[in-house]
Design an enzyme around this catalytic site. Structure first.
Site, mmCIF file in Angstrom:
data_model
loop_
_atom_site.group_PDB
_atom_site.id
_atom_site.type_symbol
_atom_site.label_atom_id
_atom_site.label_comp_id
_atom_site.label_asym_id
_atom_site.label_seq_id
_atom_site.Cartn_x
_atom_site.Cartn_y
_atom_site.Cartn_z
ATOM 1 N N ASN A 1 0.758 -1.206 -0.018
ATOM 2 C CA ASN A 1 0.013 0.209 -0.096
ATOM 3 C C ASN A 1 0.801 1.484 -0.035
ATOM 4 O O ASN A 1 1.526 1.657 0.933
ATOM 5 C CB ASN A 1 -0.806 0.164 1.259
ATOM 6 C CG ASN A 1 -1.817 1.077 1.305
ATOM 7 O OD1 ASN A 1 -1.673 1.969 0.582
ATOM 8 N ND2 ASN A 1 -2.399 1.204 2.524
ATOM 9 N N LYS B 1 0.052 4.355 -0.382
ATOM 10 C CA LYS B 1 -0.532 5.457 0.142
ATOM 11 C C LYS B 1 -0.224 6.773 -0.880
ATOM 12 O O LYS B 1 -0.219 6.416 -2.178
ATOM 13 C CB LYS B 1 -0.143 5.620 1.491
ATOM 14 C CG LYS B 1 -0.231 4.357 2.272
ATOM 15 C CD LYS B 1 -0.177 4.878 3.731
ATOM 16 C CE LYS B 1 -0.421 3.438 4.566
ATOM 17 N NZ LYS B 1 -0.478 3.480 6.105
ATOM 18 N N HIS C 1 -10.111 1.435 4.228
ATOM 19 C CA HIS C 1 -8.879 1.805 4.919
ATOM 20 C C HIS C 1 -9.126 2.819 6.146
ATOM 21 O O HIS C 1 -9.901 3.728 5.766
ATOM 22 C CB HIS C 1 -7.761 2.295 4.078
ATOM 23 C CG HIS C 1 -6.304 2.304 4.981
ATOM 24 N ND1 HIS C 1 -5.951 3.032 5.661
ATOM 25 C CD2 HIS C 1 -5.183 1.198 4.797
ATOM 26 C CE1 HIS C 1 -4.755 2.706 6.164
ATOM 27 N NE2 HIS C 1 -4.326 1.784 5.546
ATOM 28 N N GLU D 1 -7.317 5.377 7.251
ATOM 29 C CA GLU D 1 -7.076 6.488 6.862
ATOM 30 C C GLU D 1 -8.154 7.305 6.101
ATOM 31 O O GLU D 1 -8.217 8.576 6.157
ATOM 32 C CB GLU D 1 -5.829 6.593 6.324
ATOM 33 C CG GLU D 1 -4.540 6.443 6.885
ATOM 34 C CD GLU D 1 -3.363 5.738 6.584
ATOM 35 O OE1 GLU D 1 -2.948 5.794 5.091
ATOM 36 O OE2 GLU D 1 -2.487 5.369 7.254
ATOM 37 N N GLU E 1 -6.514 -4.703 10.271
ATOM 38 C CA GLU E 1 -5.653 -3.443 10.756
ATOM 39 C C GLU E 1 -5.768 -2.802 11.965
ATOM 40 O O GLU E 1 -6.697 -1.738 11.629
ATOM 41 C CB GLU E 1 -5.348 -2.608 9.428
ATOM 42 C CG GLU E 1 -4.804 -2.983 8.211
ATOM 43 C CD GLU E 1 -4.053 -2.138 7.441
ATOM 44 O OE1 GLU E 1 -3.244 -2.484 6.805
ATOM 45 O OE2 GLU E 1 -4.781 -1.082 6.930
ATOM 46 N N GLY F 1 1.685 2.445 11.179
ATOM 47 C CA GLY F 1 2.600 3.355 11.051
ATOM 48 C C GLY F 1 3.268 3.845 12.330
ATOM 49 O O GLY F 1 4.049 4.622 12.427
ATOM 50 N N SER G 1 2.305 -1.846 10.561
ATOM 51 C CA SER G 1 3.933 -1.875 11.120
ATOM 52 C C SER G 1 4.442 -3.464 10.790
ATOM 53 O O SER G 1 5.555 -3.846 11.266
ATOM 54 C CB SER G 1 4.105 -1.807 12.375
ATOM 55 O OG SER G 1 3.592 -0.280 12.480
#
Ligand code: PGA
Length: 250
Positions: free
Chosen positions: A11, A13, A99, A101, A168, A174, A211
């Protein structure tokens, strides 16, 4: 590993340019080796790179995916948006939806459900992300959150052969902080139970994301309920990405 192949989904991003695509040749090479051929290695770059990336890998064992789409399945007056039809036309086969985000930016379960339906209509394979926030975990609400995200996100969907779940935990994305293997197995089993109870497929593949790096890949790959990884930061570097693939498949 739940079967003899694993998913490694990069991914990217909001990162990447043409030069970065060219830096992935070592991954293409790896995907052609007998030992790695059976695994599914998928790059999800920004929309702007989908076509170029597809052209680069179309004769290899790599596939391309998008990171989101508009919920409208038809073309229309939606300035700045990209729908599943447009994604499909680039040669992409996969799409990441739900996702965190994007959820954090206001995307609701209802919108995600519409997006999943629109993408399925185009025969795209969905990587459907679910996961709890740290505050939800602290309140012991992980199961409840996963149940809500899965039930609403997959509402009125009958066929699951084109759907993969990516678990996730938001607090792990992250941050370098990972759930312990036991906690991870427990949550993945929760997802399985929720899907089975609601008569969704119990054979649905579940990936882990958050991560993942060359140092923890081997340990994570020992969790038998997990069929692969959704990888952000570490996937931007081909050497690290290859290391993750090698360490998880040894
Ligand atoms: P990370 O991102 O590997 O950088 O934690 C994972 C993701 O957001 O899919």
């Amino acid at each position: 590993m739940t079967n003899n192949y694993m998913y490694f989904i990069a991914n990217w991003k909001m990162h990447g340019n043409i030069a970065d695509i060219n830096k992935t040749s070592s991954v293409t090479k790896l995907s052609r080796l007998k030992k790695f051929k059976k695994h599914k290695i998928i790059y999800c770059p920004p929309y702007t790179l989908l076509k170029n990336f597809y052209n680069k890998v179309k004769n290899s064992n790599l596939s391309i995916g998008a990171q989101n789409c508009h919920s409208n399945s038809d073309y229309g007056a939606f300035t700045g948006s990209v729908n599943a039809k447009l994604i499909k036309s680039t040669g992409a086969k996969y799409i990441i939806l739900g996702h965190s985000e994007n959820r954090n930016n206001g995307e609701t379960d209802l919108t995600i459900n519409k997006k999943i339906k629109a993408a399925l209509k185009e025969n795209l394979k969905i990587i459907f992300c679910v996961g709890e926030q740290l505050s939800e975990k602290r309140k012991n609400n992980t199961h409840k959150v996963l149940k809500k995200q899965l039930t609403l996100g997959l509402k009125n969907i009958k066929k699951f052969n084109n759907i993969i779940i990516a678990y996730e935990p938001v607090w792990s994305i992250g941050t370098g902080v990972l759930p312990k293997n036991l906690e991870l197995s427990k949550n993945v089993n929760s997802i399985k139970k929720i899907l089975t109870k609601s008569k969704k497929s119990k054979n649905i593949k579940i990936l882990y994301g958050g991560s993942v790096n060359p140092k923890n890949a081997k340990e994570l790959s020992k969790i038998k309920e997990i069929s692969g990884f959704l990888i952000g930061g570490s996937s931007l570097n081909s050497k690290k990405f290859i290391d993750i693939i090698k360490k998880s498949t040894n």
